[in-house]
Design an enzyme around this catalytic site. Structure first.
Site, mmCIF file in Angstrom:
data_model
loop_
_atom_site.group_PDB
_atom_site.id
_atom_site.type_symbol
_atom_site.label_atom_id
_atom_site.label_comp_id
_atom_site.label_asym_id
_atom_site.label_seq_id
_atom_site.Cartn_x
_atom_site.Cartn_y
_atom_site.Cartn_z
ATOM 1 N N SER A 136 38.776 -0.984 -15.841
ATOM 2 C CA SER A 136 39.923 -0.144 -16.191
ATOM 3 C C SER A 136 39.832 0.221 -17.660
ATOM 4 O O SER A 136 39.253 -0.529 -18.462
ATOM 5 C CB SER A 136 41.236 -0.908 -15.935
ATOM 6 O OG SER A 136 42.346 -0.216 -16.472
ATOM 7 N N TYR A 149 46.645 -8.664 -15.658
ATOM 8 C CA TYR A 149 45.777 -7.624 -15.111
ATOM 9 C C TYR A 149 44.778 -7.160 -16.160
ATOM 10 O O TYR A 149 43.569 -7.085 -15.900
ATOM 11 C CB TYR A 149 46.610 -6.436 -14.626
ATOM 12 C CG TYR A 149 45.775 -5.246 -14.190
ATOM 13 C CD1 TYR A 149 45.266 -5.176 -12.902
ATOM 14 C CD2 TYR A 149 45.493 -4.207 -15.078
ATOM 15 C CE1 TYR A 149 44.497 -4.098 -12.502
ATOM 16 C CE2 TYR A 149 44.721 -3.120 -14.689
ATOM 17 C CZ TYR A 149 44.217 -3.072 -13.393
ATOM 18 O OH TYR A 149 43.436 -1.994 -13.015
#
Length: 261
Positions: A136, A149
């Site tokens: 990400s 996360y």
């Protein structure tokens, strides 16, 4: 990476980025196997013609079972795309985030590491193989609302770098896809229809274009993720400004959601 005639296992491939990649690779003549936990999503994947396998990415036993079953049923398997992941808000001051943190670390970070470990002996026997992680832009510039996360994605980026170096004298390619904020259901309906997020089909098209035009690339970074990916290269002041502005933007955009926690 050869984009055709591969046998590809995609975790979390029943929806979102995983399904988008599955459909794109299948169109190029690859055999794609989708692995996941949600039986409803696996049923929909089978309806689209995909082979499916069940896995719980929080369980070492289940992950090992997936690897064995995939190799047994698909002996030509030579590519895995580690896409399964969860992303949840955590208000750390509340002190009740243990379950979220544990599930996130197991699914997003330990799961891909274990699956890679179980698949490596088989991949090393292939003429060529590919291990692809999906990280990400938040691995490079974290979002404070989802700290675990972001930490797991940073961890998988680091793991991918080390894995690539260790595999440099083998026939295994190691690649990393770096998504920006994409219109998927990762964080629910809001994200799927958020105009600030990159449309899923545009993201998939750009990823496949990068792979086609630059098959030797290690990190697949679409333009919308470039600022995050390169943030640290501009020096500390530039990085801090990007971090501050992006976090303030999302805190303001999701104020009601955040305040209700």
């Amino acid at each position: 990476m050869n984009l055709t005639d591969q046998t590809i296992l995609i975790t979390g491939g029943g929806s979102g980025i995983g399904l988008g990649l599955a459909e794109a690779f299948e169109k190029l003549g690859n055999q794609v196997i989708i692995a996941g936990r949600s039986q409803s999503k696996l049923e929909m994947a089978r309806a689209k013609g995909f082979a499916t396998l069940t896995v719980d990415m929080t369980s070492q036993e289940s992950i090992e079972g997936l690897a064995k079953e995939a190799i047994q049923k698909f002996p030509a398997l030579n590519c895995v795309i580690h896409n399964a992941g969860i992303m949840k808000n955590e208000k750390l001051s509340k002190g009740d985030n243990a379950e979220i943190a544990t599930d996130t670390v197991l699914t997003n970070m330990l799961g891909p590491i274990l699956l890679t470990s179980f698949l490596l002996p088989h991949f090393l026997k292939q003429k060529s193989a590919t291990i692809m992680t999906v990280t990400s832009g938040l691995a490079y510039v974290p979002l404070s609302m989802t700290p675990t996360y972001c930490a797991t994605k940073a961890g998988i980026h680091s793991y991918t770098e080390s894995l690539r170096f260790q595999m440099k004298d083998t026939a295994i390619e190691v690649k990393e896809i770096v998504p920006p904020y994409v219109q998927t259901h990762l964080m629910g309906e809001r994200q799927a229809y958020d105009p600030n997020a990159m449309p899923l089909h545009e993201f998939i098209d750009e990823v496949m274009s990068i792979l086609k035009n630059n098959p030797e690339v290690d990190e697949i970074v679409v333009q919308r993720a470039a600022a995050f990916h390169q943030a640290s290269f501009g020096g500390e002041a530039s990085y801090r400004e990007i971090f501050k502005s992006r976090n303030e933007f999302f805190l303001n955009a999701r104020k009601a959601e955040w305040d209700s926690m």
